[in-house]
Write an enzyme that holds these catalytic residues in place. Structure first.
Site, short mmCIF file in Angstrom:
data_model
loop_
_atom_site.label_atom_id
_atom_site.label_comp_id
_atom_site.label_asym_id
_atom_site.label_seq_id
_atom_site.Cartn_x
_atom_site.Cartn_y
_atom_site.Cartn_z
N GLY A 340 42.19 -1.84 14.08
CA GLY A 340 42.48 -3.18 13.53
C GLY A 340 41.91 -4.29 14.40
O GLY A 340 41.39 -5.30 13.89
N GLU A 363 11.43 -6.89 8.63
CA GLU A 363 10.15 -6.23 8.95
C GLU A 363 9.97 -4.96 8.12
O GLU A 363 9.46 -3.94 8.59
CB GLU A 363 9.99 -6.00 10.45
CG GLU A 363 9.83 -7.34 11.16
CD GLU A 363 9.42 -7.24 12.60
OE1 GLU A 363 8.62 -6.36 12.93
OE2 GLU A 363 9.90 -8.07 13.39
N1 COS Z 1 -2.86 -0.55 8.80
C1 COS Z 1 -4.07 -0.88 8.32
N2 COS Z 1 -4.31 -1.02 6.99
C2 COS Z 1 -3.30 -0.83 6.13
C3 COS Z 1 -2.00 -0.50 6.58
C4 COS Z 1 -1.80 -0.35 7.96
N3 COS Z 1 -0.62 -0.03 8.45
N4 COS Z 1 -1.21 -0.37 5.49
C5 COS Z 1 -1.96 -0.63 4.42
N5 COS Z 1 -3.22 -0.90 4.80
C6 COS Z 1 -4.35 -1.22 3.94
C7 COS Z 1 -4.64 -0.11 2.96
O1 COS Z 1 -5.48 0.88 3.52
C8 COS Z 1 -5.30 -0.84 1.84
O2 COS Z 1 -6.66 -1.09 2.19
P1 COS Z 1 -7.85 -1.11 1.08
O3 COS Z 1 -7.65 -2.38 0.34
O4 COS Z 1 -9.09 -1.10 1.87
O5 COS Z 1 -7.65 0.12 0.24
C9 COS Z 1 -4.59 -2.18 1.81
O6 COS Z 1 -4.04 -2.34 3.11
C10 COS Z 1 -3.50 -2.24 0.78
O7 COS Z 1 -2.61 -1.16 1.05
P2 COS Z 1 -1.61 -0.54 -0.03
O8 COS Z 1 -2.36 -0.31 -1.32
O9 COS Z 1 -0.89 0.61 0.57
O10 COS Z 1 -0.64 -1.78 -0.26
P3 COS Z 1 0.66 -1.93 -1.15
O11 COS Z 1 0.57 -3.21 -1.85
O12 COS Z 1 0.94 -0.69 -1.93
O13 COS Z 1 1.83 -2.14 -0.05
C11 COS Z 1 3.41 -1.61 1.68
C12 COS Z 1 2.06 -1.32 1.01
C13 COS Z 1 4.60 -1.40 0.77
C14 COS Z 1 3.46 -0.63 2.84
C15 COS Z 1 3.40 -3.07 2.21
O14 COS Z 1 3.46 -3.99 1.15
C16 COS Z 1 4.54 -3.36 3.17
O15 COS Z 1 4.48 -3.01 4.33
N6 COS Z 1 5.60 -4.00 2.66
C17 COS Z 1 6.70 -4.41 3.51
C18 COS Z 1 6.39 -5.74 4.07
C19 COS Z 1 7.35 -6.13 5.09
O16 COS Z 1 7.55 -5.44 6.08
N7 COS Z 1 7.96 -7.27 4.87
C20 COS Z 1 8.92 -7.78 5.79
C21 COS Z 1 8.62 -9.16 6.11
S1 COS Z 1 7.42 -9.39 7.29
S2 COS Z 1 8.52 -9.78 8.85
#
Ligand code: COS
Length: 383
Positions: A340, A363
């Site tokens: 509690g 993040e």
């Molecule tokens: N390092 C380098 N490149 C990356 C990468 C990484 N970690 N992750 C993705 N990429 C690249 C991919 O290779 C792709 O490149 P190409 O355009 O040449 O093919 C491009 O970025 C797009 O990647 P993807 O198609 O995977 O993107 P999505 O839109 O599907 O999104 C996630 C991927 C969901 C992983 C991303 O949107 C994400 O991290 N979201 C969370 C964001 C976040 O953390 N927000 C919190 C606020 S910020 S404090």
């Protein structure tokens, strides 16, 4: 456990611990209540050279890496999650400059950030673009010597308090995420203002605020990397910074565990300290084991990054996923051990549980971390 820290890392960790114990812990409850930004503590951290622990010496840092950063973040988080994130978010805002800044940008911005004369912040999230970071709507239109930014960023840690912002905006709307670019924006640039300050469940000493860009004039030389690279800048920044969130989680969990152990030895029920009951002992044992496992993962991945590994999206996501889930579990169990009393604000423990929750969300939510881990796993194994 002995993590074989270098002499310098032990000095940094001890210094951070001393500041946490002497300057932060005594004020943690009051800062939580007042929701005031901890400027006085930021000044102490700056004077102690802790803002520069991951920044190369040539830019006025002390030349360490992510490992040094997580050590400091963990120690501060043991005393107050809100203060710790104010410190760590400056690193998040600085990483894009460290990773992608050209020499002139690094020389101009890094020394003040390393010295803690200025704080940084990272601006990616918008009302309609959280987990789906590629859905941002803020635009950056080139005209003459400037880009003109228009849009609103949401929930920006250090918003309003920071002087330097790394902002992701679309230079080509037709390309979606591939049309994003990253910019360094200074507080005071024409057309840049701040919206409302959020009221939060936890980490209440930290500032979370909207950034509003209305034809905000950003000099062309403040573009980071190249047009179209903004999404990659953001993703690689998050890969670098997620171990820092994990370190916050480890610190919060350890802080709660320490209080729970102490309380269990003091609290007498059925004529004996509750620490003598196996039910409580098993809880403490599981909590301690989970915290240690999370810490080991965070340190391993931080060392990998410092060794120069760049393909670390999966490992970095694992640190945040595991450590933040541990923090939520451990802080919840710590409140349970306090019973509690634990639920009452007079005791420090409920704050740890409130502070822990955000580590599963910001993040990248832990659902996003699981996606990142799984997609990388599938990619690796199909090679
Ligand atoms: N390092 C380098 N490149 C990356 C990468 C990484 N970690 N992750 C993705 N990429 C690249 C991919 O290779 C792709 O490149 P190409 O355009 O040449 O093919 C491009 O970025 C797009 O990647 P993807 O198609 O995977 O993107 P999505 O839109 O599907 O999104 C996630 C991927 C969901 C992983 C991303 O949107 C994400 O991290 N979201 C969370 C964001 C976040 O953390 N927000 C919190 C606020 S910020 S404090």
């Amino acid at each position: 456990m002995d993590y074989l820290l270098t002499e310098e890392q032990i000095i940094i960790k001890d210094l951070a611990k001393r500041i946490a114990d002497e300057k932060i812990r005594p004020q943690a409850a009051a800062l939580d209540e007042s929701e005031e930004f901890p400027w006085e503590i930021m000044k102490v951290l700056a004077e102690s050279d802790l803002f520069g622990v991951y920044i190369p010496q040539e830019y006025s840092g002390t030349g360490g890496g992510v490992m040094e950063l997580v050590l400091v973040t963990e120690e501060l988080s043991k005393a107050c999650g809100g203060v710790a994130v104010s410190f760590a978010a400056s690193a998040l805002g600085t990483f894009p400059i460290l990773l992608y800044g050209n020499e002139a940008q690094k020389k101009k911005y890094l020394p003040d950030l390393a010295k803690g004369n200025k704080l940084a912040a990272f601006a990616l999230t918008e009302a309609g673009a959280g987990s789906d970071a590629g859905a941002i709507q803020t635009t950056a239109t080139p005209k003459g010597d400037f880009y003109y930014l228009n849009g609103t960023k949401q929930w920006i840690t250090n918003g309003g308090e920071a002087e330097v912002y790394t902002v992701v905006a679309l230079t080509d709307r037709s390309k979606g995420a591939r049309g994003a670019s990253a910019f360094i924006v200074e507080k005071g640039f024409e057309g840049f203002s701040f919206g409302k300050k959020e009221k939060k469940l936890g980490i209440r000493a930290s500032a979370t605020r909207e950034l509003v860009f209305m034809d905000c004039k950003v000099p062309r030389e403040n573009l980071l990397a190249k047009e179209g690279m903004g999404f990659i800048v953001a993703m690689r920044t998050l890969d670098m910074s997620r171990p820092g969130v994990a370190a916050q989680a480890v610190g919060i969990a350890q802080g709660a565990l320490d209080l729970a152990v102490k309380y269990s030895k003091e609290r007498v029920q059925f004529k004996q300290p509750i620490s003598s009951f196996q039910g409580v002992q098993f809880m403490l044992a599981d909590m301690a084991t989970q915290v240690e496992a999370a810490r080991a993962l965070v340190y391993s991945v931080s060392r990998m990054i410092d060794k120069g590994h760049t393909k670390i999206a999966k490992e970095s996501a694992m640190t945040k996923l595991f450590a933040s889930d541990v923090a939520m579990k451990v802080t919840t169990d710590a409140v349970q051990i306090f019973g509690g009393y634990g639920y009452m604000r007079d005791y420090p423990i409920e704050k740890y549980m409130r502070d822990a929750k955000i580590t599963q969300i910001y993040e990248g939510t832990n659902q996003i971390q699981r996606s990142v881990i799984a997609l990388n796993l599938i990619k690796e194994t199909s090679k």
